[in-house]
Design an enzyme around this catalytic site. Structure first.
Site, PDB file in Angstrom:
ATOM      1  N   ILE A 120       4.150   3.272   6.831  1.00  0.00           N
ATOM      2  CA  ILE A 120       5.079   2.734   5.859  1.00  0.00           C
ATOM      3  C   ILE A 120       4.341   1.953   4.769  1.00  0.00           C
ATOM      4  CG2 ILE A 120       7.013   2.549   7.461  1.00  0.00           C
ATOM      5  CD1 ILE A 120       6.351  -0.392   7.897  1.00  0.00           C
TER       6      ILE A 120
ATOM      7  N   CYS B 225       7.419   0.946  -5.185  1.00  0.00           N
ATOM      8  CA  CYS B 225       6.646  -0.139  -5.756  1.00  0.00           C
ATOM      9  C   CYS B 225       7.578  -1.325  -5.825  1.00  0.00           C
ATOM     10  CB  CYS B 225       6.107   0.231  -7.123  1.00  0.00           C
ATOM     11  SG  CYS B 225       5.410   1.895  -7.179  1.00  0.00           S
TER      12      CYS B 225
ATOM     13  N   GLY C  42       0.583   0.655   8.926  1.00  0.00           N
ATOM     14  CA  GLY C  42       1.284  -0.601   9.131  1.00  0.00           C
ATOM     15  C   GLY C  42       0.667  -1.452  10.222  1.00  0.00           C
TER      16      GLY C  42
ATOM     17  N   SER D 266      -4.157   2.630   0.563  1.00  0.00           N
ATOM     18  CA  SER D 266      -4.125   2.350  -0.867  1.00  0.00           C
ATOM     19  C   SER D 266      -3.982   0.852  -1.137  1.00  0.00           C
ATOM     20  CB  SER D 266      -2.946   3.099  -1.500  1.00  0.00           C
ATOM     21  OG  SER D 266      -2.904   2.844  -2.886  1.00  0.00           O
TER      22      SER D 266
ATOM     23  N   GLY E 149       0.313  -6.202   7.506  1.00  0.00           N
ATOM     24  CA  GLY E 149      -0.423  -6.811   8.602  1.00  0.00           C
ATOM     25  C   GLY E 149       0.265  -6.569   9.941  1.00  0.00           C
TER      26      GLY E 149
ATOM     27  N   ILE F 258       0.763  -7.814  -6.066  1.00  0.00           N
ATOM     28  CA  ILE F 258      -0.352  -7.566  -6.974  1.00  0.00           C
ATOM     29  C   ILE F 258       0.200  -6.986  -8.280  1.00  0.00           C
ATOM     30  CG2 ILE F 258      -2.561  -6.355  -7.256  1.00  0.00           C
ATOM     31  CD1 ILE F 258      -2.439  -8.446  -4.916  1.00  0.00           C
ATOM     32  N   GLY F 259       1.306  -6.263  -8.178  1.00  0.00           N
ATOM     33  CA  GLY F 259       1.906  -5.714  -9.394  1.00  0.00           C
ATOM     34  C   GLY F 259       1.192  -4.465  -9.883  1.00  0.00           C
ATOM     35  N   LEU F 260       0.623  -3.720  -8.937  1.00  0.00           N
ATOM     36  CA  LEU F 260      -0.034  -2.445  -9.271  1.00  0.00           C
ATOM     37  C   LEU F 260      -1.076  -2.572 -10.371  1.00  0.00           C
ATOM     38  CD1 LEU F 260       2.535   0.473  -9.064  1.00  0.00           C
ATOM     39  CD2 LEU F 260       0.908  -0.353  -7.377  1.00  0.00           C
TER      40      LEU F 260
HETATM   41  C1  LIG Z   1      -2.952  -6.382  -1.319  1.00  0.00           C
HETATM   42  C2  LIG Z   1      -2.274  -5.077  -1.069  1.00  0.00           C
HETATM   43  C3  LIG Z   1      -2.202  -4.129  -2.089  1.00  0.00           C
HETATM   44  C4  LIG Z   1      -1.563  -2.905  -1.880  1.00  0.00           C
HETATM   45  N1  LIG Z   1      -1.519  -1.992  -2.894  1.00  0.00           N
HETATM   46  C5  LIG Z   1      -0.949  -0.787  -2.680  1.00  0.00           C
HETATM   47  C6  LIG Z   1      -0.959   0.226  -3.689  1.00  0.00           C
HETATM   48  O1  LIG Z   1      -1.501   0.048  -4.778  1.00  0.00           O
HETATM   49  N2  LIG Z   1      -0.357   1.419  -3.428  1.00  0.00           N
HETATM   50  C7  LIG Z   1       0.230   1.677  -2.224  1.00  0.00           C
HETATM   51  O2  LIG Z   1       0.731   2.783  -2.041  1.00  0.00           O
HETATM   52  N3  LIG Z   1       0.231   0.753  -1.241  1.00  0.00           N
HETATM   53  C8  LIG Z   1      -0.334  -0.467  -1.444  1.00  0.00           C
HETATM   54  N4  LIG Z   1      -0.333  -1.399  -0.431  1.00  0.00           N
HETATM   55  C9  LIG Z   1       0.325  -1.076   0.846  1.00  0.00           C
HETATM   56  C10 LIG Z   1      -0.677  -0.577   1.883  1.00  0.00           C
HETATM   57  O3  LIG Z   1      -1.293   0.627   1.464  1.00  0.00           O
HETATM   58  C11 LIG Z   1       0.013  -0.359   3.237  1.00  0.00           C
HETATM   59  O4  LIG Z   1       1.010   0.643   3.102  1.00  0.00           O
HETATM   60  C12 LIG Z   1       0.663  -1.611   3.794  1.00  0.00           C
HETATM   61  O5  LIG Z   1      -0.087  -2.750   3.468  1.00  0.00           O
HETATM   62  C13 LIG Z   1       0.847  -1.564   5.299  1.00  0.00           C
HETATM   63  O6  LIG Z   1      -0.374  -1.382   5.986  1.00  0.00           O
HETATM   64  P1  LIG Z   1      -1.288  -2.601   6.553  1.00  0.00           P
HETATM   65  O7  LIG Z   1      -0.388  -3.456   7.382  1.00  0.00           O
HETATM   66  O8  LIG Z   1      -2.384  -1.931   7.313  1.00  0.00           O
HETATM   67  O9  LIG Z   1      -1.787  -3.335   5.366  1.00  0.00           O
HETATM   68  C14 LIG Z   1      -0.968  -2.623  -0.622  1.00  0.00           C
HETATM   69  C15 LIG Z   1      -1.064  -3.570   0.402  1.00  0.00           C
HETATM   70  C16 LIG Z   1      -1.698  -4.784   0.202  1.00  0.00           C
HETATM   71  C17 LIG Z   1      -1.777  -5.768   1.322  1.00  0.00           C
END
Ligand SMILES: Cc1cc2nc3c(=O)[nH]c(=O)nc-3n(C[C@H](O)[C@H](O)[C@H](O)COP(=O)(O)O)c2cc1C
Ligand SMILES: Cc1cc2nc3c(=O)[nH]c(=O)nc-3n(C[C@H](O)[C@H](O)[C@H](O)COP(=O)(O)OP(=O)(O)OC[C@H]3O[C@@H](n4cnc5c(N)ncnc54)[C@H](O)[C@@H]3O)c2cc1C
Ligand code: FES
Lengths: 318, 270
Positions: free
Chosen positions: A194, A133, A246, A24, A220, A74-76
């Protein structure tokens, strides 16, 4: 495309083409990436979190690069449920499963109302509740860190939907298993973990804290070990399947999460480096499985062992 | 074809000015199209996010796309790029974003530093008639920071430096202002350079009742609208409670300067 059979994996009643879903907030609402990432070569995707009313998002700077990752606030930002239904869902309907709609809110009733509106709709298979959030928490209280409120939110949604229900857990807690159990008790069909870890960066030019609210969510490869530890714990403690998220950057990372007990994984930040997802698509996964002599994802799941804490007796060494 | 994930081979690096280089690449694989003002994302060793660079040109030769960028060494990623050798491979994707509209009628281009790159591309790509009605102003702090591209003579560029070591003394905007005062021209302004320059171009445009198209620079993790990280505050005329920002990467980088709330943008600048 390679033979997908060894890649397929069960998630509850579903059979995913591969364990890889797009996370997401990292793939738009899904259709945005369909032009550069062939959706048949992954398991599916999770939409940007949708809230009842549209949100413009936070002021810039919203992102900050870090060692091995990034911070975001991003603030949803999202179009709100109405426009999601009228503009986004028709496009999502045309994509192959497994399609997950992510819901956000401030209280249990926000989630429940949205789930109710979506329940009669087709074109997606599951809901994921974004219970944490951190960068939009109001009054500093994040619903997702309190097991009682997690249980309440999941239960409220459960009463309104027949869709497969995933509860997405925050890592910003003492006890992630307590959150997972609460979700399970509330009626979740799966948990995902996570979400991002709270972090702060420093901009030396302006001597200001980054990103703009003063902190943001860390994602990341930097967070991968934290995520793996939590997924491993959750998969041993819970009855419901766990979706690992994650820092997944490539096929080997995917397999690590499956080994740690994940029934599926989500890839987020890595998509910004390569929106075609080449390193986690079916061919890459298949290649890595051959190298590691993994017969199938399904057979690999949950086989991560602790090293024996006892050294072999001296006699045995002689 | 509009977008592609690619591997590019570095064909060569040429010093362009103090701390600035022109890098030429050949794209392996199918060649997409690109237009002036668009950019590519390049994954550079040692940094996490890919880095955006505006195209200086884009040409399909022998079935392969060739392109150049003009870059300034400012940090880890661009240091790594400078240290690369001909033959090295770089991953990336693009072309991305909305570029400059095709030139119609009098157009004055205002370049600060490496911002000259997409403007030279825009000039070169326009029809000979349109080139006649265009002018380019290019400024830097000192002579050694100006890239003396042979094309500057061809387009009769007006050069400026703060210390007068080349061209006219003063800012590039001083020169534009003086030329506007001198004649009755009512050009469209195309600008690329530091955000402070773009803001000043906007104010000049408002003051003179002109239109300005500026190329926004902000960190861009994804470059394609999916992360929502490159938000730019919208001017009051366009902003609503539900939509207060546009994305520099998908609604730009080139956009009408009147769309931006510059006061808020300055407060958010890094
Ligand atoms: C730019 C950005 C926007 C994200 N927006 C959401 C979101 O709207 N809803 C959500 O559940 N997680 C959001 N996440 C979290 C990711 O879905 C994910 O849980 C988290 O980034 C860890 O995974 P990654 O290391 O593969 O990015 C966001 C992450 C990033 C980097
Ligand atoms: C659409 C677009 C087109 C661009 N075109 C060019 C180009 O043609 N030539 C060129 O040399 N550069 C261009 N840039 C800027 C270039 O992307 C950055 O200079 C580069 O990312 C710096 O990377 P680095 O790792 O060397 O420096 P970093 O270590 O990332 O940064 C060095 C310093 O610059 C600041 N910074 C980094 N990136 C940006 C940014 N994007 N905006 C504002 N401040 C930043 C950092 O805060 C830091 O102070 C462009 C940027 C955008 C958004
Ligand atoms: S850089 Fe990701 S939305 Fe613009």
């Amino acid at each position: 495309m390679p033979d997908l059979a060894p890649l397929s994996i069960s998630l509850g009643p579903f059979r995913l083409r591969t364990p890889v879903l797009l996370a997401s907030g990292c793939c738009g609402y899904g259709p945005e990436l369909a032009g550069c990432l062939p959706m048949e070569e992954i398991g599916g995707f999770v939409t940007k979190t949708v809230t009842l009313r549209p949100r413009p998002g936070n002021p810039p700077p919203r992102v900050r690069e870090t060692a091995g990752g990034m911070l975001n606030s991003i603030g949803l930002e999202n179009v709100g449920l109405e426009r999601f239904l009228s503009e986004k869902l028709p496009q999502i309907r045309r994509l192959p499963p497994f399609r997950v709609v992510s819901l956000g809110g401030y209280q249990a009733s926000d989630y429940a109302e949205q789930a109710g509106r979506l329940d009669g709709q087709d074109g997606f298979e599951a809901l994921e509740l974004n219970l944490s959030c951190p960068n939009v928490a109001q009054g500093g209280l994040d619903l997702g860190t309190d097991p009682a409120r997690v249980r309440e939110a999941v239960r409220a949604v459960r009463e309104r939907t027949g869709k497969f229900l995933i509860a997405k857990l925050t890592p910003n807690t003492q006890d992630v298993v307590a959150l997972g159990r609460a979700a399970e008790e509330g009626g979740a069909d799966a948990v995902s973990a996570i979400n991002t870890l709270v972090g702060t960066g420093v901009d030396w030019h302006t001597r200001t804290a980054m990103p703009s609210p003063g902190s943001g969510g860390l994602s990341g490869p930097a967070i991968r070990p934290v995520a793996l530890a939590m997924v491993w714990k959750l998969s041993r403690a819970l009855q419901v399947p766990v979706i690992g998220i994650g820092g997944i950057m490539d096929a080997r990372d995917v397999l690590e999460f499956v080994l740690a007990g994940a029934s599926a994984v989500q890839v987020g930040t890595a998509l910004f480096l390569d929106p075609s997802g080449a390193r986690v698509r079916a061919a890459a996964l298949r290649g890595e499985m051959d190298i590691l002599r993994v017969g199938s994802c399904e057979s690999l799941r949950g086989n991560l062992e602790k090293r024996s804490t006892h050294a072999p007796p001296r006699e045995a060494l002689r | 074809m509009a977008w592609t994930r690619f591997q590019v081979r570095l064909l060569g690096l040429t010093p362009a000015a103090e701390g600035q280089y022109v890098a030429e690449f050949r794209l392996q694989g199918p060649a997409p199209d690109a237009s002036p003002g668009q950019f590519v994302q390049l994954s550079l060793p040692g940094v996490f996010w890919p880095r955006p660079f505006s195209l200086l040109d884009w040409e399909v030769r022998d079935g392969a796309a060739h392109f150049r960028i003009l870059f300034a060494v400012v940090g880890e990623g661009t240091r790594a790029l400078r240290s690369m050798s001909a033959g090295d491979l770089v991953e990336g994707h693009g072309p991305l974003g909305l570029g400059y509209p095709a030139i119609e009628g009098p157009t004055w281009m205002i370049a600060g530093g490496y911002g000259v790159a997409p403007l030279l591309f825009a000039l070169r790509a326009s029809a000979p008639g349109a080139q006649q009605s265009a002018r380019i102003f290019y400024g830097a702090a000192r002579a050694d920071l100006l890239w003396r591209s042979p094309e500057l003579d061809r387009f009769a560029a007006t050069l400026t430096t703060m210390d007068g070591s080349a061209g006219r003394r003063g800012t590039v905007l001083d020169a534009v202002r003086a030329e506007l005062d001198a004649g009755g021209a009512r050009p469209v302004l195309y600008a690329c350079g530091p955000m402070g320059l773009l803001e000043a171009v906007h104010h000049l445009a408002v003051e003179r009742g002109l239109r300005a198209m500026v190329s926004i620079e902000t960190p861009m993790p994804c470059g394609m609208g999916v992360c929502r990280g490159c938000a730019v505050p919208l001017a009051a005329a366009e902003a609503t409670d539900e939509k207060r920002y546009v994305m520099a990467c998908e609604d730009g980088p080139v956009m009408d300067s009147a769309r931006v709330d510059w006061e808020q943008e300055r407060a958010c600048r890094i």
